[in-house]
Scaffold this active site. Structure first.
Site, PDB file in Angstrom:
ATOM      1  N   PHE A 287      -9.394 -25.867 -17.332  1.00 40.60           N
ATOM      2  CA  PHE A 287      -9.712 -24.487 -17.695  1.00 40.60           C
ATOM      3  C   PHE A 287      -9.962 -23.580 -16.504  1.00 40.60           C
ATOM      4  O   PHE A 287      -9.812 -22.382 -16.605  1.00 40.60           O
ATOM      5  CB  PHE A 287     -10.964 -24.450 -18.582  1.00 40.60           C
ATOM      6  CG  PHE A 287     -10.755 -25.077 -19.920  1.00 40.60           C
ATOM      7  CD1 PHE A 287     -10.002 -24.433 -20.893  1.00 40.60           C
ATOM      8  CD2 PHE A 287     -11.303 -26.318 -20.205  1.00 40.60           C
ATOM      9  CE1 PHE A 287      -9.799 -25.010 -22.134  1.00 40.60           C
ATOM     10  CE2 PHE A 287     -11.108 -26.902 -21.447  1.00 40.60           C
ATOM     11  CZ  PHE A 287     -10.354 -26.260 -22.411  1.00 40.60           C
ATOM     12  N   ALA A 288     -10.375 -24.174 -15.396  1.00 37.48           N
ATOM     13  CA  ALA A 288     -10.867 -23.340 -14.303  1.00 37.48           C
ATOM     14  C   ALA A 288     -10.388 -23.824 -12.939  1.00 37.48           C
ATOM     15  O   ALA A 288      -9.966 -24.964 -12.785  1.00 37.48           O
ATOM     16  CB  ALA A 288     -12.397 -23.343 -14.329  1.00 37.48           C
TER      17      ALA A 288
ATOM     18  N   GLY B  57     -10.922 -27.315  -5.961  1.00 40.85           N
ATOM     19  CA  GLY B  57     -10.396 -28.182  -7.017  1.00 40.85           C
ATOM     20  C   GLY B  57      -9.921 -27.359  -8.187  1.00 40.85           C
ATOM     21  O   GLY B  57     -10.121 -26.138  -8.239  1.00 40.85           O
TER      22      GLY B  57
ATOM     23  N   VAL C 210     -11.793 -23.991  -8.912  1.00 43.06           N
ATOM     24  CA  VAL C 210     -13.067 -23.925  -8.193  1.00 43.06           C
ATOM     25  C   VAL C 210     -12.808 -23.606  -6.718  1.00 43.06           C
ATOM     26  O   VAL C 210     -11.948 -24.229  -6.084  1.00 43.06           O
ATOM     27  CB  VAL C 210     -13.835 -25.259  -8.339  1.00 43.06           C
ATOM     28  CG1 VAL C 210     -15.168 -25.193  -7.602  1.00 43.06           C
ATOM     29  CG2 VAL C 210     -14.067 -25.583  -9.821  1.00 43.06           C
TER      30      VAL C 210
ATOM     31  N   LYS D  60     -16.682 -21.254  -9.772  1.00 41.34           N
ATOM     32  CA  LYS D  60     -15.765 -21.789 -10.779  1.00 41.34           C
ATOM     33  C   LYS D  60     -15.213 -20.600 -11.552  1.00 41.34           C
ATOM     34  O   LYS D  60     -15.964 -19.884 -12.219  1.00 41.34           O
ATOM     35  CB  LYS D  60     -16.527 -22.753 -11.692  1.00 41.34           C
ATOM     36  CG  LYS D  60     -15.653 -23.461 -12.697  1.00 41.34           C
ATOM     37  CD  LYS D  60     -16.376 -24.662 -13.283  1.00 41.34           C
ATOM     38  CE  LYS D  60     -15.511 -25.360 -14.306  1.00 41.34           C
ATOM     39  NZ  LYS D  60     -16.086 -26.640 -14.735  1.00 41.34           N
TER      40      LYS D  60
ATOM     41  N   ASP E 245     -17.789 -37.018 -20.509  1.00 37.34           N
ATOM     42  CA  ASP E 245     -16.603 -37.035 -19.645  1.00 37.34           C
ATOM     43  C   ASP E 245     -16.953 -37.592 -18.267  1.00 37.34           C
ATOM     44  O   ASP E 245     -16.588 -37.013 -17.242  1.00 37.34           O
ATOM     45  CB  ASP E 245     -16.014 -35.620 -19.535  1.00 37.34           C
ATOM     46  CG  ASP E 245     -14.547 -35.640 -19.077  1.00 37.34           C
ATOM     47  OD1 ASP E 245     -13.876 -36.680 -19.240  1.00 37.34           O
ATOM     48  OD2 ASP E 245     -14.089 -34.614 -18.539  1.00 37.34           O
TER      49      ASP E 245
END
Ligand code: ATP
Length: 356
Positions: A20-21, A16, A23, A38, A133
């Site tokens: 920002f990252a 995914g 995975v 991640k 979130d």
């Protein structure tokens, strides 16, 4: 090679991608065990400040949590090409994908998922951590038994007893699932009412509802708490479930249900078992709907270890079988909230009753 991460782990495929990252599925060389890596990539010339802040916050939070329904952190690596967080793997991927695949979950499946989510949130709240979130993309699944792992603490914040967060801080993606004040206060209010609404039907708030007859933007719907349970799609869902959703989507944070109250709610404790607990009634109804394509703005990869199905959903109009609102019914949903939803007294003594 001085890259400690690469000495210990082998990267397989991408699982995914967030803001920002990225995975990846990775395998630990010494044990053959699978984890999720991640990776916060370091690119020359990038402003690293916000990324570094997000990372530091997430590492500190993840290190402090240890709960079966929260994604735990195994290790971290700071390498030249990026920062790596080694997380527990949630091989079944996002709850969002399960909902897309199955179209709708039964009440008992939804209860099973949300009991675990509430347990994870309760653990966080007891430590003064608010997630901020909650959305089906951040609710990950560890196995076929639907073991929940709540992930992405990137936006979470630790609050002091007296502090009160006042910013509207949901991501654009989570807006459709939010309450007007999605942030939880020190009262440990439970977010994610819309995430409970979604498995049983569609997001409670949606841009799709914006029409000439119905000039409510997504933000207005959320601020005004405008949603309903359109018939016939909600007919098979019992009142206790609707009551819990009502209480989670209360705009006024002072009146919104807390996570402890959620766990005690009659729908959760199954004091009033659902009259119908199948998706049969709905499956027929769904066949008559003219599904249009929902716009998915975030790039996401479907992970399914069993089917090995992958698709990327970032293109508008992709063929993904995503549930959407039927525009012709939109005005009914916004303006005519059914009497049964309004009839309930908002007192704790009247927390839903069995149907019929
Ligand atoms: P955001 O943009 O929401 O802040 P982010 O950059 O923090 O996201 P995540 O949301 O943590 O990134 O991860 C992106 C995606 O990667 C998730 O939605 C999920 O599909 C997948 N993913 C993350 N962690 C795991 C895990 N432990 N196991 C399996 N898949 C994962």
């Amino acid at each position: 090679d001085t890259n400690r991460f690469r000495q210990q782990y082998q990267i397989h495929r991408q699982l995914g991608k967030g803001h920002f990252a990225t995975v990846y599925l990775c395998v630990e060389g010494s044990t053959g065990k699978q984890f999720a890596a991640k990776v916060f990539e370091k690119r020359p010339g990038d402003s690293q400040k916000s990324q570094a802040d997000a990372l530091q916050q997430e590492v500190a939070l993840l290190k402090s949590v240890n709960h079966p329904n929260l994604l735990c952190l195994k290790d971290t690596f700071d390498e030249n090409d990026g920062a790596y967080l080694i997380l527990e793997l949630a091989p079944e991927g996002e709850l969002f994908n399960l909902i897309v695949t199955k179209q709708k979950l039964s009440e008992s499946e939804t209860r099973h998922l949300f009991r675990q989510l509430f347990e994870g949130l309760k653990y966080l709240h007891e430590r003064g951590i608010v997630h901020r979130d909650i959305k089906p993309e951040n609710i990950l699944l560890a196995d076929k038994k639907m073991t929940v792992k709540l992930g992405d603490f990137g936006l979470a914040k630790i609050i002091g007893e007296d502090s009160f967060t006042t910013t509207l801080c949901c991501t654009r993606d989570s807006a459709g699932y939010s309450s007007a004040t999605i942030h939880e206060s020190c009262r440990r209010l439970v977010p994610g009412g819309g995430s409970l609404y979604l498995p049983l039907w569609l997001p409670p708030f949606s841009d799709e509802l914006y029409t000439r007859d119905n000039p409510l933007t997504l933000a207005q719907q959320i601020k005004m708490g405008k949603f309903d349970y359109p018939s016939p799609y909600w007919d098979s869902v019992g009142d206790p479930a609707l009551d819990l959703i009502d209480r989670m989507l209360v705009v006024d944070v002072e009146k919104r249900i807390t996570v402890d109250e959620c766990l005690e709610h009659p729908w959760m404790t199954e004091k009033y078992p659902s009259v119908t607990d199948s998706t049969d009634g709905l499956t027929g109804a769904l066949g008559n709907l003219d599904f249009s394509k929902r716009k998915i703005k975030r790039e996401r990869t479907l992970l399914s270890s069993v089917n090995d199905v992958h698709f990327s959903e970032h293109v508008e109009g992709s063929e993904a079988p995503v549930k959407v609102f039927h525009k012709n019914n939109a005005d009914q949903r916004v303006h005519n909230r059914p009497a049964k939803a309004n009839a309930r007294e908002p007192s704790p003594g009247n927390q839903g009753s069995p149907k019929g």
